[in-house]
Design a protein around this motif. Structure first.
Motif, PDB file in Angstrom:
ATOM      1  N   TYR A   1     -20.021  -3.421  58.590  1.00  0.00           N
ATOM      2  CA  TYR A   1     -21.184  -3.718  57.755  1.00  0.00           C
ATOM      3  C   TYR A   1     -21.745  -2.420  57.213  1.00  0.00           C
ATOM      4  O   TYR A   1     -22.202  -1.563  57.974  1.00  0.00           O
ATOM      5  CB  TYR A   1     -22.258  -4.482  58.524  1.00  0.00           C
ATOM      6  CG  TYR A   1     -23.405  -4.871  57.625  1.00  0.00           C
ATOM      7  CD1 TYR A   1     -23.195  -5.757  56.569  1.00  0.00           C
ATOM      8  CD2 TYR A   1     -24.673  -4.325  57.789  1.00  0.00           C
ATOM      9  CE1 TYR A   1     -24.216  -6.094  55.709  1.00  0.00           C
ATOM     10  CE2 TYR A   1     -25.702  -4.669  56.921  1.00  0.00           C
ATOM     11  CZ  TYR A   1     -25.468  -5.552  55.888  1.00  0.00           C
ATOM     12  OH  TYR A   1     -26.480  -5.880  55.015  1.00  0.00           O
ATOM     13  N   ALA A   2     -21.720  -2.266  55.890  1.00  0.00           N
ATOM     14  CA  ALA A   2     -22.107  -1.016  55.248  1.00  0.00           C
ATOM     15  C   ALA A   2     -23.268  -1.214  54.292  1.00  0.00           C
ATOM     16  O   ALA A   2     -23.366  -0.557  53.255  1.00  0.00           O
ATOM     17  CB  ALA A   2     -20.902  -0.418  54.509  1.00  0.00           C
ATOM     18  N   GLY A   3     -24.169  -2.139  54.628  1.00  0.00           N
ATOM     19  CA  GLY A   3     -25.301  -2.412  53.761  1.00  0.00           C
ATOM     20  C   GLY A   3     -26.224  -1.210  53.598  1.00  0.00           C
ATOM     21  O   GLY A   3     -26.436  -0.439  54.524  1.00  0.00           O
TER      22      GLY A   3
ATOM     23  N   ILE B   1     -25.233  -1.503  35.513  1.00  0.00           N
ATOM     24  CA  ILE B   1     -25.253  -0.041  35.692  1.00  0.00           C
ATOM     25  C   ILE B   1     -25.895   0.221  37.039  1.00  0.00           C
ATOM     26  O   ILE B   1     -27.076  -0.067  37.252  1.00  0.00           O
ATOM     27  CB  ILE B   1     -26.022   0.639  34.556  1.00  0.00           C
ATOM     28  CG1 ILE B   1     -25.343   0.363  33.215  1.00  0.00           C
ATOM     29  CG2 ILE B   1     -26.106   2.156  34.799  1.00  0.00           C
ATOM     30  CD1 ILE B   1     -26.080   0.925  32.011  1.00  0.00           C
ATOM     31  N   THR B   2     -25.095   0.726  37.955  1.00  0.00           N
ATOM     32  CA  THR B   2     -25.533   0.842  39.343  1.00  0.00           C
ATOM     33  C   THR B   2     -25.148   2.200  39.917  1.00  0.00           C
ATOM     34  O   THR B   2     -24.331   2.930  39.352  1.00  0.00           O
ATOM     35  CB  THR B   2     -24.896  -0.273  40.191  1.00  0.00           C
ATOM     36  OG1 THR B   2     -23.484  -0.212  40.018  1.00  0.00           O
ATOM     37  CG2 THR B   2     -25.409  -1.641  39.795  1.00  0.00           C
ATOM     38  N   ARG B   3     -25.711   2.481  41.080  1.00  0.00           N
ATOM     39  CA  ARG B   3     -25.408   3.743  41.769  1.00  0.00           C
ATOM     40  C   ARG B   3     -24.389   3.502  42.882  1.00  0.00           C
ATOM     41  O   ARG B   3     -24.565   2.600  43.702  1.00  0.00           O
ATOM     42  CB  ARG B   3     -26.680   4.349  42.358  1.00  0.00           C
ATOM     43  CG  ARG B   3     -26.479   5.788  42.849  1.00  0.00           C
ATOM     44  CD  ARG B   3     -27.760   6.323  43.439  1.00  0.00           C
ATOM     45  NE  ARG B   3     -28.085   5.641  44.695  1.00  0.00           N
ATOM     46  CZ  ARG B   3     -29.248   5.783  45.336  1.00  0.00           C
ATOM     47  NH1 ARG B   3     -30.186   6.538  44.833  1.00  0.00           N
ATOM     48  NH2 ARG B   3     -29.465   5.151  46.471  1.00  0.00           N
TER      49      ARG B   3
ATOM     50  N   ASP C   1     -31.357 -12.039  49.132  1.00  0.00           N
ATOM     51  CA  ASP C   1     -30.483 -12.120  47.965  1.00  0.00           C
ATOM     52  C   ASP C   1     -30.895 -11.132  46.872  1.00  0.00           C
ATOM     53  O   ASP C   1     -30.479 -11.265  45.720  1.00  0.00           O
ATOM     54  CB  ASP C   1     -30.496 -13.543  47.395  1.00  0.00           C
ATOM     55  CG  ASP C   1     -29.867 -14.540  48.350  1.00  0.00           C
ATOM     56  OD1 ASP C   1     -28.956 -14.140  49.105  1.00  0.00           O
ATOM     57  OD2 ASP C   1     -30.286 -15.713  48.351  1.00  0.00           O
ATOM     58  N   ALA C   2     -31.722 -10.168  47.217  1.00  0.00           N
ATOM     59  CA  ALA C   2     -32.219  -9.229  46.210  1.00  0.00           C
ATOM     60  C   ALA C   2     -31.077  -8.493  45.531  1.00  0.00           C
ATOM     61  O   ALA C   2     -30.015  -8.258  46.125  1.00  0.00           O
ATOM     62  CB  ALA C   2     -33.160  -8.221  46.864  1.00  0.00           C
ATOM     63  N   LEU C   3     -31.327  -8.114  44.284  1.00  0.00           N
ATOM     64  CA  LEU C   3     -30.332  -7.360  43.531  1.00  0.00           C
ATOM     65  C   LEU C   3     -30.420  -5.883  43.873  1.00  0.00           C
ATOM     66  O   LEU C   3     -31.501  -5.352  44.158  1.00  0.00           O
ATOM     67  CB  LEU C   3     -30.554  -7.543  42.030  1.00  0.00           C
ATOM     68  CG  LEU C   3     -30.430  -8.963  41.472  1.00  0.00           C
ATOM     69  CD1 LEU C   3     -30.741  -8.943  39.972  1.00  0.00           C
ATOM     70  CD2 LEU C   3     -29.055  -9.548  41.721  1.00  0.00           C
ATOM     71  N   ALA C   4     -29.294  -5.211  43.836  1.00  0.00           N
ATOM     72  CA  ALA C   4     -29.298  -3.761  43.888  1.00  0.00           C
ATOM     73  C   ALA C   4     -29.947  -3.234  42.603  1.00  0.00           C
ATOM     74  O   ALA C   4     -29.884  -3.890  41.557  1.00  0.00           O
ATOM     75  CB  ALA C   4     -27.877  -3.233  44.014  1.00  0.00           C
ATOM     76  N   ARG C   5     -30.549  -2.078  42.692  1.00  0.00           N
ATOM     77  CA  ARG C   5     -31.209  -1.517  41.513  1.00  0.00           C
ATOM     78  C   ARG C   5     -30.210  -1.287  40.384  1.00  0.00           C
ATOM     79  O   ARG C   5     -29.102  -0.820  40.627  1.00  0.00           O
ATOM     80  CB  ARG C   5     -31.880  -0.184  41.871  1.00  0.00           C
ATOM     81  CG  ARG C   5     -32.602   0.465  40.702  1.00  0.00           C
ATOM     82  CD  ARG C   5     -33.222   1.795  41.079  1.00  0.00           C
ATOM     83  NE  ARG C   5     -33.839   2.441  39.931  1.00  0.00           N
ATOM     84  CZ  ARG C   5     -34.386   3.656  39.951  1.00  0.00           C
ATOM     85  NH1 ARG C   5     -34.399   4.346  41.087  1.00  0.00           N
ATOM     86  NH2 ARG C   5     -34.917   4.162  38.866  1.00  0.00           N
TER      87      ARG C   5
ATOM     88  N   ARG D   1     -16.653  -4.441  43.061  1.00  0.00           N
ATOM     89  CA  ARG D   1     -17.981  -3.803  43.063  1.00  0.00           C
ATOM     90  C   ARG D   1     -18.888  -4.689  43.890  1.00  0.00           C
ATOM     91  O   ARG D   1     -19.182  -5.831  43.522  1.00  0.00           O
ATOM     92  CB  ARG D   1     -18.523  -3.664  41.637  1.00  0.00           C
ATOM     93  CG  ARG D   1     -17.793  -2.676  40.750  1.00  0.00           C
ATOM     94  CD  ARG D   1     -17.791  -1.262  41.287  1.00  0.00           C
ATOM     95  NE  ARG D   1     -19.139  -0.774  41.563  1.00  0.00           N
ATOM     96  CZ  ARG D   1     -19.372   0.412  42.129  1.00  0.00           C
ATOM     97  NH1 ARG D   1     -18.378   1.218  42.477  1.00  0.00           N
ATOM     98  NH2 ARG D   1     -20.620   0.773  42.369  1.00  0.00           N
ATOM     99  N   VAL D   2     -19.295  -4.164  45.014  1.00  0.00           N
ATOM    100  CA  VAL D   2     -20.185  -4.892  45.937  1.00  0.00           C
ATOM    101  C   VAL D   2     -21.388  -3.991  46.150  1.00  0.00           C
ATOM    102  O   VAL D   2     -21.445  -3.179  47.048  1.00  0.00           O
ATOM    103  CB  VAL D   2     -19.424  -5.276  47.226  1.00  0.00           C
ATOM    104  CG1 VAL D   2     -18.796  -4.087  47.890  1.00  0.00           C
ATOM    105  CG2 VAL D   2     -20.293  -6.053  48.181  1.00  0.00           C
ATOM    106  N   GLU D   3     -22.335  -4.093  45.207  1.00  0.00           N
ATOM    107  CA  GLU D   3     -23.313  -3.042  44.952  1.00  0.00           C
ATOM    108  C   GLU D   3     -24.296  -2.770  46.087  1.00  0.00           C
ATOM    109  O   GLU D   3     -24.929  -1.725  46.099  1.00  0.00           O
ATOM    110  CB  GLU D   3     -24.100  -3.372  43.672  1.00  0.00           C
ATOM    111  CG  GLU D   3     -23.236  -3.592  42.443  1.00  0.00           C
ATOM    112  CD  GLU D   3     -22.473  -2.340  42.021  1.00  0.00           C
ATOM    113  OE1 GLU D   3     -22.695  -1.270  42.610  1.00  0.00           O
ATOM    114  OE2 GLU D   3     -21.667  -2.447  41.086  1.00  0.00           O
TER     115      GLU D   3
END
Length: 253
Positions: free
Chosen positions: A250-252, A123-125, A56-60, A208-210
């Motif tokens: 799946y594009a993780g 704010i994400t990439r 469940d980690a967050l995207a940077r 937005r699915v970071e």
């Protein structure tokens, strides 16, 4: 792009070395034989290993000074559907997002109502499969609480996004699983870089699915459908580009 692909190869490679621990503890979707069959062999391994490693980690997230001076507009930049044109003509004042399918309480929500809900700003990439990246600031309503409001049926497994834009007459569509749908950074963005979401970036609402590549971030979202299976969505691969054979479901990253 090289970095992304290298990371994906690394993850897939880790799976192929036989990390049995990573393949244990399957979630409900992962336990489905139909879902395993739906994914190709390599995609299935990537899905399971990334779910294990990333959890469940967050995207940077980045500080404001990291915002990219320019942010390319990928895909379509203006839908041609009569419904979307009508909404655009009124400044989206009468736009309504529909949430239906396997839900107890189908929803029809105006943009004003969405803006009144608790919002998340991040704010994400954005990493495009075509090989470019850009950092942007997004604000919107979290998808998870909206799905809770609609009341998902116990057999709902995927969330499908039906969009106003199209490619040669085929409306764009994408899908994600419930793990991604209820991730705190999965939002329906109506603002970008402190202003209204620009038309070319998917106004009035985009996903937005970071933690996934850019083509999963559906633009011009008109309807959200909860389904048990993707078999009857498009050609059954879960998204426009997936059905076209261009990319994996799946594009993780």
């Amino acid at each position: 792009m090289t970095t992304l692909l290298s990371r994906r190869r690394l993850i897939t490679g880790a799976a192929l070395t036989g990390s049995a621990m990573a393949l244990s503890g399957c979630d409900a979707l992962g336990q489905s034989p139909a879902f395993r069959q739906f994914l190709s062999g390599g995609e299935w391994l990537s899905y399971r290993i990334q779910r294990f490693i990333v959890g469940d980690a967050l995207a940077r997230e980045y500080p404001p000074e990291a915002l990219s001076p320019t942010f390319r507009m990928n895909g379509n930049t203006r839908p041609e559907s009569a419904e979307w044109e009508r909404y655009a003509a009124s400044g989206f004042s009468d736009y309504r997002l529909r949430i239906d399918g396997l839900v107890a309480r189908p929803q029809s929500i105006s943009l004003t109502e969405l803006r009144a809900l608790p919002a998340r700003t991040q704010i994400t990439r954005h990493d495009c499969v075509e090989g470019w990246s850009a950092i942007g600031k997004w604000t919107g309503a979290q998808l998870g609480p909206l799905l809770e409001r609609a009341g998902l049926a116990p057999n709902a497994r995927y969330i499908v996004f039906h969009c106003a834009d199209d490619f040669r007459g085929t409306p764009y569509y994408e899908s994600i699983d419930l793990v991604e749908a209820f991730h705190p950074q999965t939002i329906l963005a109506y603002d970008m870089n402190d202003g209204d979401l620009p038309m070319g970036h998917g106004a009035p609402l985009r996903l937005r699915v970071e933690r996934q590549l850019g083509y999963k971030h559906a633009k011009f979202v008109m309807r959200i459908e909860a389904v048990e299976s993707l078999e009857r969505i498009g050609q059954g691969r879960g998204g426009f580009w997936e059905d076209a054979g261009a990319y994996e479901w799946y594009a993780g990253i």
